[in-house]
Design a protein around this motif. Sequence first.
Motif, PDB file in Angstrom:
ATOM      1  N   TYR A 118       0.829  -1.202   0.000  1.00 31.75           N
ATOM      2  CA  TYR A 118       0.000   0.000   0.000  1.00 31.75           C
ATOM      3  C   TYR A 118       0.866   1.255   0.000  1.00 31.75           C
TER       4      TYR A 118
ATOM      5  N   ASP B 246      -0.954  11.055   3.819  1.00 38.47           N
ATOM      6  CA  ASP B 246      -2.292  11.591   3.497  1.00 38.47           C
ATOM      7  C   ASP B 246      -3.379  10.533   3.712  1.00 38.47           C
ATOM      8  N   HIS B 247      -2.982   9.247   3.641  1.00 35.35           N
ATOM      9  CA  HIS B 247      -3.953   8.169   3.796  1.00 35.35           C
ATOM     10  C   HIS B 247      -4.115   7.802   5.265  1.00 35.35           C
TER      11      HIS B 247
ATOM     12  N   SER C  76      -8.040   3.651   5.781  1.00 40.10           N
ATOM     13  CA  SER C  76      -8.383   3.830   4.364  1.00 40.10           C
ATOM     14  C   SER C  76      -7.103   3.820   3.521  1.00 40.10           C
ATOM     15  N   LYS C  77      -6.425   2.694   3.514  1.00 39.24           N
ATOM     16  CA  LYS C  77      -5.172   2.572   2.790  1.00 39.24           C
ATOM     17  C   LYS C  77      -5.420   2.489   1.280  1.00 39.24           C
ATOM     18  N   SER C  78      -4.462   2.969   0.526  1.00 36.59           N
ATOM     19  CA  SER C  78      -4.516   2.863  -0.936  1.00 36.59           C
ATOM     20  C   SER C  78      -3.603   1.713  -1.345  1.00 36.59           C
TER      21      SER C  78
ATOM     22  N   CYS D 283      -4.049   6.367  -6.303  1.00 33.00           N
ATOM     23  CA  CYS D 283      -4.007   7.638  -5.618  1.00 33.00           C
ATOM     24  C   CYS D 283      -3.003   8.588  -6.288  1.00 33.00           C
TER      25      CYS D 283
END
Length: 272
Positions: free
Chosen positions: A224, A229-230, A234-236, A269
Amino acid sequence: DCAIICEHNKTTFIAPNFAGEQILYSSILTQKTKRRHAADVPDSVCCRKGTDKPCVKPIPPFRKNHEGGHFCSTDENAFHYCKEKCRRCCGICVKPFDHASKGDVRHKTIHGNMVNITWTSTEEDLEVGDHKYKVGESAIAEMCDAFCYRSGRGHSHLYPCDAGGIENCPYDAVTDRRRHRPDEQKWKDGECYDEVTHDKYWETINFEDPCIQGVCDIDMCKNYCGNPDHPEESKSYCVLKLWHQPVETLSEASLTVGWVSTKGHAFTCTHE
């Protein structure tokens, strides 16, 4: 009556209590396991029992056998369950005994506690969620399908290596979804293992996947984006499959927006 087992593949009949028979374990279970926490010992274990049903045909007087085959019901259309069991929880297949011959090759069950699994690790101890175990301990406290859900995105399973070592192992991580564990000399039980993805594991043991795909993206890459910012919840994640080949461009990952890491992971992202 005749005592010969029903000839429909000597099929296991599942008792009416299909939701799972609760078998209480007390001091016996505690003695067999050396858990660090008393709370790790389950109060009850969910399992399913079956029984091979005998033939119901009567034997005529002064005869040793009756005519015809051996069947457990006078109803020719009586349902007979398949008797294959999950290798982890011993859950009996709920499909008809002849389902494989009709093209429905995978078995299916209602999973219970992993009564047939023992823990192994490259360390003496291991942690599974809030539970702590030692190598060789029973995994009876863990529910078969719930364990996969809790293991979450990108988890894999161990499977005995059938090649005897890494030098003979023919599997490729990307194409076969299976690879040899390179740390084979470190396993405390002295065995060597392959590592298989979640979907490949259930395919290998020929049972339907008990987890609903998409709920936690079980077979997707677990890398991830580390940008602060994450938020943690709510991981990207990388959009590619677990053990994917590294990519160099967004188009290789079928993306038009996002970025690619130096290790070949693709993310949707964007950050300034």
